[in-house]
Scaffold this motif. Structure first.
Motif, PDB file in Angstrom:
ATOM      1  N   SER A  15      -1.874  -4.129  -4.946  1.00 41.56           N
ATOM      2  CA  SER A  15      -1.330  -3.326  -3.853  1.00 41.56           C
ATOM      3  C   SER A  15       0.068  -2.809  -4.198  1.00 41.56           C
ATOM      4  O   SER A  15       0.406  -1.667  -3.887  1.00 41.56           O
ATOM      5  CB  SER A  15      -1.295  -4.173  -2.580  1.00 41.56           C
ATOM      6  OG  SER A  15      -0.514  -3.571  -1.591  1.00 41.56           O
ATOM      7  N   ALA A  97     -12.406  -2.164   5.322  1.00 39.81           N
ATOM      8  CA  ALA A  97     -12.678  -0.839   4.760  1.00 39.81           C
ATOM      9  C   ALA A  97     -13.014   0.165   5.859  1.00 39.81           C
ATOM     10  O   ALA A  97     -12.521   1.303   5.846  1.00 39.81           O
ATOM     11  CB  ALA A  97     -13.819  -0.933   3.749  1.00 39.81           C
ATOM     12  N   MET A 114      -5.370   2.943  -3.176  1.00 37.63           N
ATOM     13  CA  MET A 114      -5.625   1.524  -2.909  1.00 37.63           C
ATOM     14  C   MET A 114      -5.565   0.744  -4.211  1.00 37.63           C
ATOM     15  O   MET A 114      -5.921   1.262  -5.257  1.00 37.63           O
ATOM     16  CB  MET A 114      -7.023   1.309  -2.321  1.00 37.63           C
ATOM     17  CG  MET A 114      -7.285   1.984  -1.016  1.00 37.63           C
ATOM     18  SD  MET A 114      -8.969   1.638  -0.446  1.00 37.63           S
ATOM     19  CE  MET A 114      -8.645   0.138   0.462  1.00 37.63           C
ATOM     20  N   THR A 116      -6.943  -2.409  -6.531  1.00 37.81           N
ATOM     21  CA  THR A 116      -8.186  -3.143  -6.732  1.00 37.81           C
ATOM     22  C   THR A 116      -7.942  -4.216  -7.785  1.00 37.81           C
ATOM     23  O   THR A 116      -7.150  -4.023  -8.700  1.00 37.81           O
ATOM     24  CB  THR A 116      -9.355  -2.216  -7.136  1.00 37.81           C
ATOM     25  OG1 THR A 116     -10.530  -3.011  -7.278  1.00 37.81           O
ATOM     26  CG2 THR A 116      -9.080  -1.462  -8.414  1.00 37.81           C
ATOM     27  N   SER A 129     -15.440  -6.376  -2.308  1.00 38.57           N
ATOM     28  CA  SER A 129     -14.302  -5.532  -2.623  1.00 38.57           C
ATOM     29  C   SER A 129     -14.059  -4.569  -1.480  1.00 38.57           C
ATOM     30  O   SER A 129     -14.909  -3.727  -1.183  1.00 38.57           O
ATOM     31  CB  SER A 129     -14.562  -4.759  -3.915  1.00 38.57           C
ATOM     32  OG  SER A 129     -13.586  -3.765  -4.095  1.00 38.57           O
ATOM     33  N   ALA A 131     -11.876  -2.227  -1.570  1.00 38.98           N
ATOM     34  CA  ALA A 131     -11.747  -0.915  -2.205  1.00 38.98           C
ATOM     35  C   ALA A 131     -13.117  -0.295  -2.456  1.00 38.98           C
ATOM     36  O   ALA A 131     -13.338   0.891  -2.180  1.00 38.98           O
ATOM     37  CB  ALA A 131     -10.961  -1.037  -3.507  1.00 38.98           C
ATOM     38  N   VAL A 142     -10.037   9.277  -3.318  1.00 38.33           N
ATOM     39  CA  VAL A 142      -9.409   7.953  -3.371  1.00 38.33           C
ATOM     40  C   VAL A 142      -8.963   7.677  -4.802  1.00 38.33           C
ATOM     41  O   VAL A 142      -9.722   7.887  -5.740  1.00 38.33           O
ATOM     42  CB  VAL A 142     -10.404   6.850  -2.933  1.00 38.33           C
ATOM     43  CG1 VAL A 142      -9.748   5.464  -2.982  1.00 38.33           C
ATOM     44  CG2 VAL A 142     -10.957   7.136  -1.551  1.00 38.33           C
ATOM     45  N   LEU A 144      -7.963   4.548  -7.066  1.00 41.23           N
ATOM     46  CA  LEU A 144      -7.937   3.092  -7.158  1.00 41.23           C
ATOM     47  C   LEU A 144      -7.019   2.706  -8.305  1.00 41.23           C
ATOM     48  O   LEU A 144      -7.158   3.211  -9.413  1.00 41.23           O
ATOM     49  CB  LEU A 144      -9.338   2.528  -7.402  1.00 41.23           C
ATOM     50  CG  LEU A 144     -10.353   2.748  -6.282  1.00 41.23           C
ATOM     51  CD1 LEU A 144     -11.685   2.118  -6.654  1.00 41.23           C
ATOM     52  CD2 LEU A 144      -9.847   2.189  -4.958  1.00 41.23           C
TER      53      LEU A 144
END
Length: 152
Positions: A15, A97, A114, A116, A129, A131, A142, A144
């Motif tokens: 994060s 989510a 996000m 992961t 997960s 994510a 998105v 990751l």
């Protein structure tokens, strides 16, 4: 380009790296950045018989507020406009989510960043997960960001 970017923060290393990338992306795009921390209310129901669920939620809000204050400080350092918000799942009816996806829909977010953990195999199957679940239902692009590999 993107105008309204969201980054999910939870205090993990992944994060933290996602926040760094989100700030960079917002700076490059001249976008507004929103940092969110999600409180999972399904846990309050799980522990309701063992302790006061309001105490659990209050503790989670304190943790979230601290993490979000740090996120806003990092945004301010680089003159990235934005804000932070604590959002909550709808009890046992919604996972993290889905809560983020609901926020994205309601607030016109056009890009999400996000972290992961990059788990594979059995660990991913058992732990799941957030994510991965979010990517499957996201209405927008998105990014990751994996936490760095630990050298053994």
């Amino acid at each position: 380009m993107y105008e309204n970017i969201l980054v999910a923060v939870d205090g993990s290393e992944a994060s933290n790296h996602a926040l760094t990338e989100a700030v960079r992306m917002a700076k490059l795009a001249r976008a507004r950045l929103t940092a969110v921390y999600v409180i999972d209310q399904s846990g309050a129901f799980t522990y309701a018989g063992a302790c006061d669920p309001h105490l659990l939620t209050d503790a989670a809000r304190q943790v979230g507020r601290s993490l979000l204050n740090d996120a806003v400080a990092r945004m301010s350092e680089l003159n990235v406009p934005g804000h932070s918000e604590i959002i909550e799942t709808l009890g046992i009816a919604e996972d993290i989510a889905s809560c983020i996806a609901r926020y994205v829909d309601a607030h016109g977010v056009d890009f999400v960043v996000m972290g992961t953990h990059g788990r594979r195999g059995m660990r991913r199957m058992v732990l799941g997960s957030v994510a991965e679940r979010f990517v499957r239902q996201s209405p927008c692009p998105v990014l990751l960001v994996r936490e760095p590999a630990v050298d053994a």
